[in-house]
Design an enzyme around this catalytic site. Structure first.
Site, PDB file in Angstrom:
ATOM      1  N   LYS A 160      -6.454  16.995   0.081  1.00  0.00           N
ATOM      2  CA  LYS A 160      -7.158  17.530  -1.179  1.00  0.00           C
ATOM      3  C   LYS A 160      -8.587  17.501  -0.980  1.00  0.00           C
ATOM      4  CE  LYS A 160      -5.084  15.253  -3.851  1.00  0.00           C
ATOM      5  NZ  LYS A 160      -4.214  14.403  -3.239  1.00  0.00           N
ATOM      6  N   THR A 161      -9.078  16.454  -0.774  1.00  0.00           N
ATOM      7  CA  THR A 161     -10.481  16.318  -0.772  1.00  0.00           C
ATOM      8  C   THR A 161     -10.945  17.143   0.652  1.00  0.00           C
ATOM      9  OG1 THR A 161     -10.159  14.387  -1.832  1.00  0.00           O
ATOM     10  CG2 THR A 161     -12.494  14.714  -0.606  1.00  0.00           C
ATOM     11  N   ASP A 197     -12.805  18.102  -7.655  1.00  0.00           N
ATOM     12  CA  ASP A 197     -11.715  17.155  -7.085  1.00  0.00           C
ATOM     13  C   ASP A 197     -11.156  16.110  -8.107  1.00  0.00           C
ATOM     14  OD1 ASP A 197     -10.279  15.701  -5.234  1.00  0.00           O
ATOM     15  OD2 ASP A 197     -11.983  15.083  -4.066  1.00  0.00           O
ATOM     16  N   GLU A 198     -10.289  15.545  -8.030  1.00  0.00           N
ATOM     17  CA  GLU A 198      -9.665  14.604  -8.809  1.00  0.00           C
ATOM     18  C   GLU A 198      -9.400  14.959 -10.319  1.00  0.00           C
ATOM     19  OE1 GLU A 198      -8.514  11.555  -7.856  1.00  0.00           O
ATOM     20  OE2 GLU A 198      -9.796  11.084  -6.063  1.00  0.00           O
ATOM     21  N   GLN A 246      -1.459  10.423  -9.604  1.00  0.00           N
ATOM     22  CA  GLN A 246      -2.777   9.454  -9.509  1.00  0.00           C
ATOM     23  C   GLN A 246      -3.573   9.461 -10.835  1.00  0.00           C
ATOM     24  OE1 GLN A 246      -4.427   8.999  -5.618  1.00  0.00           O
ATOM     25  NE2 GLN A 246      -3.584  10.747  -4.933  1.00  0.00           N
ATOM     26  N   ARG A 306      -3.739   3.831  -0.340  1.00  0.00           N
ATOM     27  CA  ARG A 306      -5.024   3.985   0.459  1.00  0.00           C
ATOM     28  C   ARG A 306      -4.967   3.332   1.717  1.00  0.00           C
ATOM     29  NH1 ARG A 306      -6.692   7.362  -1.936  1.00  0.00           N
ATOM     30  NH2 ARG A 306      -4.794   7.377  -2.741  1.00  0.00           N
TER      31      ARG A 306
HETATM   32  P1  ATP Z   1      -5.992  11.315  -2.142  1.00  0.00           P
HETATM   33  O1  ATP Z   1      -4.966  11.836  -3.104  1.00  0.00           O
HETATM   34  O2  ATP Z   1      -6.004   9.881  -1.932  1.00  0.00           O
HETATM   35  O3  ATP Z   1      -7.349  11.652  -2.745  1.00  0.00           O
HETATM   36  P2  ATP Z   1      -6.600  13.668  -0.433  1.00  0.00           P
HETATM   37  O4  ATP Z   1      -5.220  14.304  -0.752  1.00  0.00           O
HETATM   38  O5  ATP Z   1      -7.783  13.746  -1.035  1.00  0.00           O
HETATM   39  O6  ATP Z   1      -6.034  11.882  -0.845  1.00  0.00           O
HETATM   40  P3  ATP Z   1      -7.688  13.232   1.965  1.00  0.00           P
HETATM   41  O7  ATP Z   1      -8.588  12.021   1.780  1.00  0.00           O
HETATM   42  O8  ATP Z   1      -8.572  14.516   1.875  1.00  0.00           O
HETATM   43  O9  ATP Z   1      -6.538  13.272   1.196  1.00  0.00           O
HETATM   44  O10 ATP Z   1      -7.147  13.213   3.411  1.00  0.00           O
HETATM   45  C1  ATP Z   1      -6.550  11.954   3.802  1.00  0.00           C
HETATM   46  C2  ATP Z   1      -6.850  11.735   5.314  1.00  0.00           C
HETATM   47  O11 ATP Z   1      -5.970  12.608   6.220  1.00  0.00           O
HETATM   48  C3  ATP Z   1      -8.143  11.818   5.728  1.00  0.00           C
HETATM   49  O12 ATP Z   1      -8.511  10.850   6.471  1.00  0.00           O
HETATM   50  C4  ATP Z   1      -8.409  13.162   6.266  1.00  0.00           C
HETATM   51  O13 ATP Z   1      -9.339  13.577   7.124  1.00  0.00           O
HETATM   52  C5  ATP Z   1      -7.153  13.254   6.926  1.00  0.00           C
HETATM   53  N1  ATP Z   1      -6.432  14.612   7.250  1.00  0.00           N
HETATM   54  C6  ATP Z   1      -6.240  15.510   5.894  1.00  0.00           C
HETATM   55  N2  ATP Z   1      -5.738  16.728   6.800  1.00  0.00           N
HETATM   56  C7  ATP Z   1      -5.546  16.653   7.787  1.00  0.00           C
HETATM   57  C8  ATP Z   1      -5.194  17.567   9.093  1.00  0.00           C
HETATM   58  N3  ATP Z   1      -4.947  18.877   8.853  1.00  0.00           N
HETATM   59  N4  ATP Z   1      -5.464  16.964  10.320  1.00  0.00           N
HETATM   60  C9  ATP Z   1      -5.870  15.716  10.398  1.00  0.00           C
HETATM   61  N5  ATP Z   1      -6.462  15.085   9.681  1.00  0.00           N
HETATM   62  C10 ATP Z   1      -6.271  15.615   8.302  1.00  0.00           C
HETATM   63 MG    MG Z   2      -9.049  12.804  -2.424  1.00  0.00          MG
END
Ligand code: ATP
Ligand code: MG
Length: 670
Positions: free
Chosen positions: A30-31, A223-224, A254, A617
């Site tokens: 997402k981020t 975000d969040e 979350q 995490r």
């Molecule tokens: P959270 O809910 O904990 O905030 P999130 O959904 O924001 O998580 P991110 O932090 O954006 O998730 O991504 C998690 C990890 O996966 C990061 O290290 C990111 O770089 C990697 N990632 C996300 N999408 C891809 C992709 N398509 N290919 C490779 N790596 C990815």
């Molecule tokens: Mg995130």
């Protein structure tokens, strides 16, 4: 098409106009979508400074800024030329400070308003209560602040407060609220809640100013989003309702800030406010290995109200999480730190790849002590260093006076804490005398009878303080006994009751005091050959703390970038990731927290979401640990393993809290 995105992510990143909701589980990117989308908007011709992104922490904002710049430079880190526009990426609070700096005069505040700290807040609260002639003890300043804070988080104005007040205390608070606000205003300051609350008020009362602020951006990303409270929700809406280019991302599983007024409904009803919104769901988790995701999935299904979401691993391999049980909390800390050290020595793992996550603020003390003892660099984030906490400093100041009454900073700290009639005038008089007679302040305090101009109350206060400290000076018994005496005789518990009417806050502070007692007890229990047998135990104890004490981890962020183990609360860990995660204190009463067990409502679900945040995490390796006994107020007590451990491993029906007979062992003295 941007590389490094899966089709669902690309869909979100390439949807450049209109409202967009990304609702997806942990680690699904997402981020990453927010960051790529900022870059994509700029590539498509949107001016960088027409984009606003809001993140949860300053660290997250900084990382997003850097990452977006890299994407635009084709992966290279390049210095941005001075004056080139860049997107505005900030937290809600700093966004609001900037907005208020421009328009605060419309609300009657100076442009250069200051942000009040807790001490300032208390003094304004005290004055307000005095002015409305609140009967003594009907409402304490801290009570008032807690109630006002809850109101502000729900956007209740002073004039509305009277209407919704129910209890006598709330009615008193409602009349004091207006006064408190006026005092803040007259001193040209705002409190932390005001930043959000006043921005919302500004938007509500001055639609032209709202439009002016909204007009600075064509795109808003958040975000969040699951953790936005009412004011934040209104601010976002106010900024985006003109252009409607609003992208929010979040995960209802979350949502962990309901105690601060966050409402998960904002994300779940996004489509009602923005009917044309497009929703994107992400399912592939790129962060964690499969066995870790399995734990997260089997845990979170135990929550009652949630959007069903799928989380499937994008990466293969990985070892199952380990569950480690230790004899007591000191062994837990020692073994966890030892395990980390060994891994770093024997493999390619670096200290910065490791995080120790905990639930309550008193847990890190044992870990800080071990990390220092084993020479492992660390940084404590999102919680004050234990010895920086106000109540710890107060009690330690008394302990230091018992060792050395000439310690002037310690004396000044506790001279009138808890209040004993030694007001500012008395303090000034005595300090002047100490200077003119060239003696330590303590001598003047002890000689109070000969100080001119002291009120009878101040004299009485000095007498009491001197008598107390003198009797502690003669006590060269175990440190544990002395700490307990200090807390009792200085009436420090009552002081906590006075300052912190919020039972949660008070419990946390009390628990911290319990931790000093624990530290003293384990100091007493340790027979160190190096110790000088003639020395007073108190001196050795104070020295041990001073050597490992605070003062060396000021620059937290850069330390995190350097090579340090991160020690952080689950709340502070949101959004972050680490190759190795140690989730410690997996016990009933800690996670889930005792308060939420007693509340018997949905707060257990919020604890479960916290556990879910913790588990997710971890990238490669997750270690869950617990202590079979844990000291509380110096006494070891048996613990029960957290119900979440049973749930994660698919054995929910075996969780001990379901079997009442086990409950007797919990909390019983050994
Ligand atoms: P959270 O809910 O904990 O905030 P999130 O959904 O924001 O998580 P991110 O932090 O954006 O998730 O991504 C998690 C990890 O996966 C990061 O290290 C990111 O770089 C990697 N990632 C996300 N999408 C891809 C992709 N398509 N290919 C490779 N790596 C990815
Ligand atoms: Mg995130």
């Amino acid at each position: 098409m941007p590389a490094g995105l899966n089709p669902a992510q690309q869909d979100a990143v390439m949807t450049l106009r209109g409202p967009l909701l990304v609702l997806a589980g942990a680690g699904t990117g997402k981020t990453r979508v927010v960051t790529f989308r900022i870059a994509q908007l700029i590539k498509s011709g949107v001016a960088a400074d027409r984009i606003l992104a809001v993140t949860f922490t300053r660290k997250a904002a900084g990382e997003m800024q850097e990452r977006a710049a890299e994407l635009l430079n084709g992966g290279k880190r390049k210095r941005r030329k001075r004056g080139t526009p860049k997107p505005e990426i900030s937290t809600f609070h700093s966004l609001c400070v900037r907005i208020l700096r421009r328009h605060a005069t419309h609300l009657g505040y100076p442009e250069k308003f200051t942000i009040a700290d807790r001490g300032d807040q208390e003094s304004h609260a005290r004055t307000a209560l005095r002015e409305i002639r609140a009967p003594n003890d009907a409402l304490k300043p801290g009570d008032l602040l807690a109630i006002i804070s809850q109101w502000k988080m729900r956007s209740v104005t002073p004039s509305q407060a009277g209407g919704i007040a129910e209890t006598d205390r709330e009615h008193l608070a409602a009349s004091a609220y207006r006064r408190y606000q006026n005092h803040l205003k007259n001193s040209g300051s705002v409190d932390f809640d005001d930043l959000l609350y006043l921005t919302e008020e500004l938007f509500r009362k001055f639609p032209t100013l709202r439009r002016e602020e909204a007009g600075r951006f064509d795109h808003v990303l958040v975000d969040e989003y699951q953790d936005t409270n009412h004011s934040q929700y209104e601010i976002v809406r106010g900024l985006a309702m003109g252009h409607r280019n609003l992208c929010v991302v979040g995960d209802d599983d979350q949502s962990i800030y309901s105690w601060r007024g966050a409402e998960v409904t904002h994300i779940l009803t996004f489509n009602k406010d923005w009917p044309e919104a497009k929703t994107v769901r992400l399912e592939a988790n790129y962060r964690s290995r499969k066995p870790i995701i399995d734990y997260a999935n089997t845990l979170i299904v135990h929550n009652a109200h949630r959007h069903d979401k799928v989380l499937r691993p994008a990466k293969g391999g990985g070892e199952p999480p380990r569950i480690m049980q230790y004899k007591d909390e000191l062994t837990e800390a020692k073994e966890v730190v030892f395990d980390i050290r060994r891994k770093v020595e024997q493999t390619k793992l670096r200290y910065r790849d490791v995080a120790i996550l905990f639930r309550t603020n008193e847990q890190p003390r044992a870990f800080e002590a071990e990390l220092r003892a084993q020479d492992v660099p660390y940084v404590l984030i999102g919680g004050m260093s234990f010895y920086d906490r106000r109540e710890i400093r107060d009690v330690m100041a008394y302990m230091k006076l018992a060792a050395n009454p000439d310690d002037e900073p310690s004396l000044l700290r506790v001279l009138n804490t808890p209040p004993r009639g030694i007001g500012d005038t008395a303090r000034k008089r005595m300090m002047e005398q100490a200077v003119s007679r060239g003696v330590p302040l303590w001598r003047v305090v002890a000689d109070f009878a000969n100080v001119e101009g002291l009120t009878p109350a101040a004299k009485k206060g000095c007498a009491a303080l001197v008598q107390m400290v003198e009797s502690w000076r003669k006590d060269d018994g175990p440190v544990e006994r002395l700490v307990n005496r200090v807390i009792d005789e200085a009436r420090y518990r009552q002081e906590l009751d006075r300052i912190y009417p919020d039972p949660n806050e008070r419990d946390a502070r009390l628990a911290a005091l319990g931790e000093i007692v624990n530290a003293a007890a384990s100091y007493d229990a340790k027979d160190d050959d190096d110790d000088d047998p003639t020395a007073r135990p108190l001196d050795g104890f104070l020295e041990e703390i001073a050597l490992g004490g605070p003062g060396d981890n000021n620059d937290k962020e850069s330390q995190l970038d350097q090579n340090s183990v991160a020690l952080l609360t689950l709340h502070a860990a949101k959004g972050l990731e680490f190759p190795h995660v140690y989730l410690v204190g997996m016990e009933e009463g800690i996670l889930p927290h005792r308060r939420s067990i007693e509340a018997e409502n949905e707060s257990i679900d919020e604890e479960r979401r916290l556990a879910y945040v913790g588990v997710t995490r971890a990238q490669d390796r997750l270690t869950l640990s617990l202590a079979l006994t844990r000291r509380k107020w110096g006494k070891a007590r048996d613990t029960l393993p957290s119900r979440f451990l049973y749930e994660m491993t698919g054995q929910a029906e075996r969780a001990p809290h379901r079997h009442p007979k086990n409950q007797h062992t919990n909390g019983r003295r050994r």
